[in-house]
Write a protein that holds these residues in place. Sequence first.
Motif, PDB file in Angstrom:
ATOM      1  N   GLY A 292      59.381  52.191 103.454  1.00 32.20           N
ATOM      2  CA  GLY A 292      59.963  51.428 102.341  1.00 32.20           C
ATOM      3  C   GLY A 292      59.685  49.937 102.496  1.00 32.20           C
ATOM      4  N   LEU A 293      59.818  49.472 103.739  1.00 30.41           N
ATOM      5  CA  LEU A 293      59.567  48.060 104.005  1.00 30.41           C
ATOM      6  C   LEU A 293      58.116  47.702 103.687  1.00 30.41           C
ATOM      7  N   ALA A 294      57.189  48.547 104.149  1.00 32.49           N
ATOM      8  CA  ALA A 294      55.768  48.290 103.901  1.00 32.49           C
ATOM      9  C   ALA A 294      55.483  48.279 102.403  1.00 32.49           C
ATOM     10  N   MET A 295      56.107  49.207 101.675  1.00 33.44           N
ATOM     11  CA  MET A 295      55.887  49.253 100.222  1.00 33.44           C
ATOM     12  C   MET A 295      56.433  47.986  99.555  1.00 33.44           C
ATOM     13  N   ALA A 296      57.591  47.573 100.041  1.00 33.38           N
ATOM     14  CA  ALA A 296      58.184  46.364  99.460  1.00 33.38           C
ATOM     15  C   ALA A 296      57.274  45.160  99.695  1.00 33.38           C
ATOM     16  N   VAL A 297      56.730  45.079 100.907  1.00 34.46           N
ATOM     17  CA  VAL A 297      55.812  43.982 101.223  1.00 34.46           C
ATOM     18  C   VAL A 297      54.606  44.015 100.297  1.00 34.46           C
ATOM     19  N   VAL A 298      54.034  45.214 100.135  1.00 41.95           N
ATOM     20  CA  VAL A 298      52.848  45.340  99.273  1.00 41.95           C
ATOM     21  C   VAL A 298      53.189  44.923  97.845  1.00 41.95           C
ATOM     22  N   ILE A 299      54.365  45.347  97.386  1.00 45.31           N
ATOM     23  CA  ILE A 299      54.705  45.041  95.986  1.00 45.31           C
ATOM     24  C   ILE A 299      54.909  43.550  95.794  1.00 45.31           C
ATOM     25  N   VAL A 300      55.681  42.956  96.697  1.00 43.40           N
ATOM     26  CA  VAL A 300      55.956  41.527  96.513  1.00 43.40           C
ATOM     27  C   VAL A 300      54.688  40.697  96.721  1.00 43.40           C
ATOM     28  N   ALA A 301      54.058  40.919  97.899  1.00 48.10           N
ATOM     29  CA  ALA A 301      52.876  40.103  98.203  1.00 48.10           C
ATOM     30  C   ALA A 301      51.688  40.504  97.351  1.00 48.10           C
ATOM     31  N   MET A 305      49.644  38.660  94.179  1.00 44.10           N
ATOM     32  CA  MET A 305      48.192  38.459  94.199  1.00 44.10           C
ATOM     33  C   MET A 305      47.548  38.999  92.941  1.00 44.10           C
ATOM     34  N   VAL A 306      48.055  40.167  92.468  1.00 42.19           N
ATOM     35  CA  VAL A 306      47.514  40.713  91.221  1.00 42.19           C
ATOM     36  C   VAL A 306      47.754  39.726  90.089  1.00 42.19           C
ATOM     37  N   MET A 307      48.969  39.183  90.058  1.00 45.98           N
ATOM     38  CA  MET A 307      49.305  38.255  88.961  1.00 45.98           C
ATOM     39  C   MET A 307      48.488  36.987  89.058  1.00 45.98           C
ATOM     40  N   ASN A 308      48.208  36.612  90.336  1.00 44.11           N
ATOM     41  CA  ASN A 308      47.373  35.427  90.491  1.00 44.11           C
ATOM     42  C   ASN A 308      45.908  35.721  90.228  1.00 44.11           C
ATOM     43  N   GLY A 309      45.615  37.002  90.074  1.00 42.82           N
ATOM     44  CA  GLY A 309      44.222  37.375  89.861  1.00 42.82           C
ATOM     45  C   GLY A 309      43.418  37.429  91.138  1.00 42.82           C
ATOM     46  N   ARG A 310      44.086  37.337  92.267  1.00 45.32           N
ATOM     47  CA  ARG A 310      43.358  37.393  93.531  1.00 45.32           C
ATOM     48  C   ARG A 310      42.812  38.785  93.808  1.00 45.32           C
ATOM     49  N   ILE A 311      43.612  39.792  93.473  1.00 49.99           N
ATOM     50  CA  ILE A 311      43.117  41.169  93.617  1.00 49.99           C
ATOM     51  C   ILE A 311      43.341  41.906  92.315  1.00 49.99           C
ATOM     52  N   ASP A 312      42.610  43.030  92.162  1.00 48.39           N
ATOM     53  CA  ASP A 312      42.794  43.866  90.988  1.00 48.39           C
ATOM     54  C   ASP A 312      43.971  44.789  91.208  1.00 48.39           C
ATOM     55  N   VAL A 313      44.494  45.289  90.091  1.00 48.76           N
ATOM     56  CA  VAL A 313      45.650  46.182  90.188  1.00 48.76           C
ATOM     57  C   VAL A 313      45.293  47.465  90.928  1.00 48.76           C
ATOM     58  N   GLY A 314      44.035  47.885  90.860  1.00 45.19           N
ATOM     59  CA  GLY A 314      43.589  49.097  91.566  1.00 45.19           C
ATOM     60  C   GLY A 314      43.789  48.987  93.073  1.00 45.19           C
ATOM     61  N   VAL A 315      43.582  47.789  93.597  1.00 46.90           N
ATOM     62  CA  VAL A 315      43.782  47.582  95.033  1.00 46.90           C
ATOM     63  C   VAL A 315      45.243  47.847  95.399  1.00 46.90           C
ATOM     64  N   LEU A 316      46.104  47.364  94.538  1.00 52.25           N
ATOM     65  CA  LEU A 316      47.540  47.559  94.760  1.00 52.25           C
ATOM     66  C   LEU A 316      47.870  49.052  94.835  1.00 52.25           C
ATOM     67  N   VAL A 317      47.328  49.803  93.852  1.00 51.28           N
ATOM     68  CA  VAL A 317      47.572  51.246  93.824  1.00 51.28           C
ATOM     69  C   VAL A 317      47.014  51.902  95.087  1.00 51.28           C
TER      70      VAL A 317
ATOM     71  N   THR B  80      53.215  33.350  85.325  1.00 49.94           N
ATOM     72  CA  THR B  80      52.732  33.312  86.697  1.00 49.94           C
ATOM     73  C   THR B  80      53.724  32.542  87.553  1.00 49.94           C
ATOM     74  N   GLY B  81      53.371  32.420  88.840  1.00 47.71           N
ATOM     75  CA  GLY B  81      54.196  31.598  89.713  1.00 47.71           C
ATOM     76  C   GLY B  81      55.460  32.294  90.157  1.00 47.71           C
ATOM     77  N   THR B  82      56.425  31.491  90.539  1.00 48.97           N
ATOM     78  CA  THR B  82      57.643  32.023  91.136  1.00 48.97           C
ATOM     79  C   THR B  82      58.403  32.949  90.212  1.00 48.97           C
ATOM     80  N   ALA B  83      58.424  32.637  88.945  1.00 48.11           N
ATOM     81  CA  ALA B  83      59.176  33.471  88.009  1.00 48.11           C
ATOM     82  C   ALA B  83      58.653  34.890  88.018  1.00 48.11           C
ATOM     83  N   ALA B  84      57.335  34.995  87.990  1.00 46.25           N
ATOM     84  CA  ALA B  84      56.720  36.326  87.985  1.00 46.25           C
ATOM     85  C   ALA B  84      56.972  37.026  89.311  1.00 46.25           C
ATOM     86  N   ALA B  85      56.835  36.257  90.387  1.00 44.28           N
ATOM     87  CA  ALA B  85      57.033  36.851  91.695  1.00 44.28           C
ATOM     88  C   ALA B  85      58.445  37.391  91.848  1.00 44.28           C
ATOM     89  N   GLN B  86      59.393  36.617  91.242  1.00 41.07           N
ATOM     90  CA  GLN B  86      60.780  37.058  91.343  1.00 41.07           C
ATOM     91  C   GLN B  86      61.014  38.395  90.668  1.00 41.07           C
TER      92      GLN B  86
END
Lengths: 626, 620
Positions: A292-301, A305-317, B80-86
């Motif tokens: 659960g902890l590992a999943m939480a880390v992946v989801i948050v971090a 990254m997906v939202m920042n466009g650093r990685i694609d959503v497929g990587v997350l899956v 994006t940013g903190t709001a999204a992360a939250q």
Amino acid sequence: MAKGHASEPEIEPNDDGRRPPRAVVGSHRIEEEMFGRALDKNVMRRIWDFVRPYRAMVIISVAALLIFIGTQLLIPLIIRYAIDHAMTPAGVDRSALLAAVGAFALAILGNFGASYTQETMVGKMAVNVLFDIRRAMFGHLQKVSLSFMDKTEVGRLMSRLQGDVNSIQEFLETSVYSVGDVALLFGIVFVMLYLDLRLGLLTLSVLPALLIIRIVWLPRAREAFMAAHETNSVVNGALAEAIHGVRTVQSMDRQQVNFILYDDKAQADLRAHLIAARYAQVMVPIVDGLTGLAMAVVIVAGGSMVMNGRIDVGVLVAYLFYIQRFFDPIRSLTLQYSVMQRAMASGRRLTDVLDVKIEVQDKPDAKVISPEMDGSVEFRDVTFGYNPNHPVLRKISFRVNPGETVALVGPTGSGKSSAMALVHRFYDVQRGQVLIGGRDVRDLTQESLGRQVAMVLQEPFLFTGTVFENIRYHKTDATRDKVIEAAKAVGANDFIMSLANGYEAQLGERGSNLSLGQRQLISFARALVADAKILVLDEATANIDSYTEMLIQNALRKLLEGRTGLVIAHRLATIRGADRIIVLENGQVIETGNHDKLMAMDGLYSKLYNASFDDIAEVKLDISPH
Amino acid sequence: MSSDAVGATSRNSSAHVEAAPLGRGLSTLLRITRMNLRHPRQVAFALGATVVAAILQSLIPQLLGQAVDQTQIAIAGGVTGTAAAQALWTPALLLLAVSALRGLLTMAQNYFAEAVGHQVAYELRLACYDKIQRLSFSFHDRVHSGDLITLGMLDLDGVRMYFSTALVRVLQLTMLIGIGAYMMISTDPVLGLVALSFVPFVAWRSSVTQLKLRATWLDLQERLSVLGRVMEENLAGVRVVRAFSAQDYEMAKFDRASKNALDLAHEQVDVYVPNTSAMTLSFFFAMGLVLWIGCAKLIAGQLSVGTLATFLAFMTMLQMPVRQIGLMVNAFARAYTCGSRLFGLLDQDVTIRDAPEARPLEITGGALRFDNVSFAYPGAGNRAILKNISFEARRGETIAIVGAPGSGKSTMVHLIPRFYDVTGGTITLDGQDIRGVTLATLRKAIAIVQQDAFLFTTTIENNIAYGDPWAKEQRIERASESAQLHNYILGLPAGYDTLVGERGASLSGGQRQRLTIARTMMLRPSVVVFDDSTAAIDAATEQRIREAIRRFAKDRVTIIIAQRLSSLKHADCILFVENGEIVERGTHQELLAKRGRYKALNDLQLRPGDDIAIACRGAP
């Protein structure tokens, strides 16, 4: 039901109301270490000797295993590829989807083929090695000296042949799988880092936590499992004892005392199992929590990254898929450690058996002794002892002429049975020579010697099977008529025919459905079928009731016809008529002659003879004019 | 057990404790279920935890899907940013909590399920032990001891595992598949059905495989036990093997048995591997389809990527439990057969037990009386072992019984402590029918020294004091002195604390018999029986023991069965038994004067050397 059934027994009142001080049920001795060093080079080398014939299978299965692991790693990657291409903002990329589906199909076919090949190979290879080791050991036991067999309990050897070989099999199977576990672990780590270094490192940070917990947990848990295993064999032992000894238990009226004692053991077993269950289960929430902890880390971090466009959503899956397989290798690798230790302990015990020296061996130029030899037996200055410093026979010389019957007499420990064993070359002499048909037994093949020397021992030993099979024994070419003829000759035919299926009657465990005398008659018939020139009777008529003894005396006459006979008997009356009697004391011949001559000498023989007749001598006077 | 009884009872190795007929299968399972329900709290905990754990587990794929979608919503919304992360923190923390909670509940589920099983096993153990101890000799004659041991080990395990591997798993699977099917089909019927398509195939294949494996496994155990027997007999009979130089023959026998087992072990691999591989393939096949259709829908905008992730995660989650359907089916099958066998034992009637109005035996004069006693073994039809046996013995008297093996001598004395019940006539002790007194007091009044008595795996001291575990040390030593065993024991490194090996194997036959005699001398019986119990003891020692026996027997009824006439010629009365009937009776001198069978036997024993084979040749 159980509680109600087992009416609460009460121990009769005694001095201080405690449990009986001298009562136990099913005592248990821990005699063998369960775990050895995790890696014992010598043992490994010996195991490898047995694996070597199957090394092609090992190589193929490891290769297949790696392919299998590879496809498992690949599948989340294909999913990622498919999702990412389906999600491209440009929209439709159907060819990419088809390519993904094609790749997926190939991957799962590869997975199928690889898992099929590898599991079949590993399963069969391990089982083959198990059977090979067992055969090697069993074959070796056919050749080692009787003194080794005498001092080693059958149960101990059986646990080598049945228990220890199994832990080698288990070891081989898990060895291959642990190669897979290592590959999977490194594969997942590699792929995760490859997909995204930072996310990978973050996620992998929970791995050491599990590793540390496992290392702390393992020895304690193993202790709890061992304790449960131990108490379990204690209760089972106590139950077996109650079953085997039930007649004594009932006649001594020990049921209630035993029940209370057994209850103690059963309760201890229950407690041990509950503790073991706690240890086994405590890992579940830990692994689940860490997952659960590992999943939480992946989801948050990862999500960020997906939202920042650093990685694609497929990587997350794909990451979420890898996490599910994440902890499996660590779990099985830590268990593998115990399997390995157990295998090394077993392996060392197996090596011990395989390394027992074969003392009596055919010479390279050993000759076959022909059935045409004269059947004479000669001891020339024979000195022999199981322990070289304490000879049981000292410079013994005597000769038994063809067709003669000679009895060996002497107090317990005088060396009679040892002398008999030398005729068959169960042991080698230290000095002097034993000659059969004029040839040193050490120059002959044991096999041909055995064919010319038949023995009937004090304890008749029957094998599971029919009466027919027992009489024929290793003479598989003996016809049915020959077997029946032999049985008739020794007077066994009558009782055999009275059995439900006659010669086809199945004997119970060791012939338990026959009386001792009947069993001995069968072993006489067996000796007759063996048709040897020399017959050795080692206390063959001791412990037999008078009725059967009468039959056996007649059997003896048949048996000795045209053969050389060597007889040991406890009851001296049975050998009174031998051609010659050799009297042994402390490993030396002290008197020789026939009955009358020896009685006249008034030496040890006459003393022994009178002692064994003490009882009935008085009656003899008033009824038997003889 | 004496050779007599062995000869008389047919020890048929195929006589098992029969399993109940198939129709009663359901009632067997119900009976096990009822036993489980006797621990209502633990059962409730286990079942409750199972339900909640399954619900929590079903939430995980959804939370994962939501989190994935969350990222897409944020991207689509341009947040994006903190709001999204939250926004991601909520599903992440929920996932952590749900996972941890699920782990705790799974732990509770497994632990309590196992605890229930172990409790039931404990109760069954006691019940079996108690039953086995009380079932009469005729039951134990009929049923192979190995079968009873298997019953107490393997069959007990089968019943123990029923709750955790059958009942709890049914609930768990129903919950998981039910919730999964509902969620997936209600989200997307087509994709849901495709995702679940592997379930029936895997359920079917794993059930078939497991049942087949079980059959093969039982067969393999059978073949391995044959192999074990071949090895064991070879090692135990090593002297015979060597005496006949039969090593090659034995090796061939081994190879045959070994190959038989090996072939089946290979077959097992051949059953197991293709099936598990096919199950994995079908799972991946369904997953591939979901991926294909899902991506197509994704492209068409009919599905969110999060939902696709939920589906895939759900499938992964279901894979393991669905594969275990086979194990579950197997657990039911196993519980059914094991349970039937076990209950078959527990429901056995104890045929020899106290009568309802049984009273304690009262010893006054100590007179034993057989009145027209006849006996046939149960199930042996009308083949009477004993016919019209009548005799009487008073305190201080010695009765000797003589006869050929199988004539019924041992059976006769086994009737006195009611090891078997007479089928006609009566046996009385001081005028009280032995069937009217309590077994405990009856058996206390009678001691039998068996020819081949059982020694227990404990110290020599405990073995001697077996019938009187509270005895003082001096009494134990005195008894072993009487049996001519004391000096031998003192010579052992651990003396009286020496452990007697498994089934007393490390003592010689004579020593074991002496130990058995010592054990009996610890008791204070009114009737004491020596059943051929000095056969393996040498003449000189026997002479000394007989003196002690004479003292011991002074104020008791003594019955001696012996082969050597010398050991019974001082008896007050000798009964010569033939085919279950007393054909001659009287003192030694009287019987000799009769010139009948007894005299014939006496003459035979007197001149053992005369017509012996060896005498025919050579001797002048």
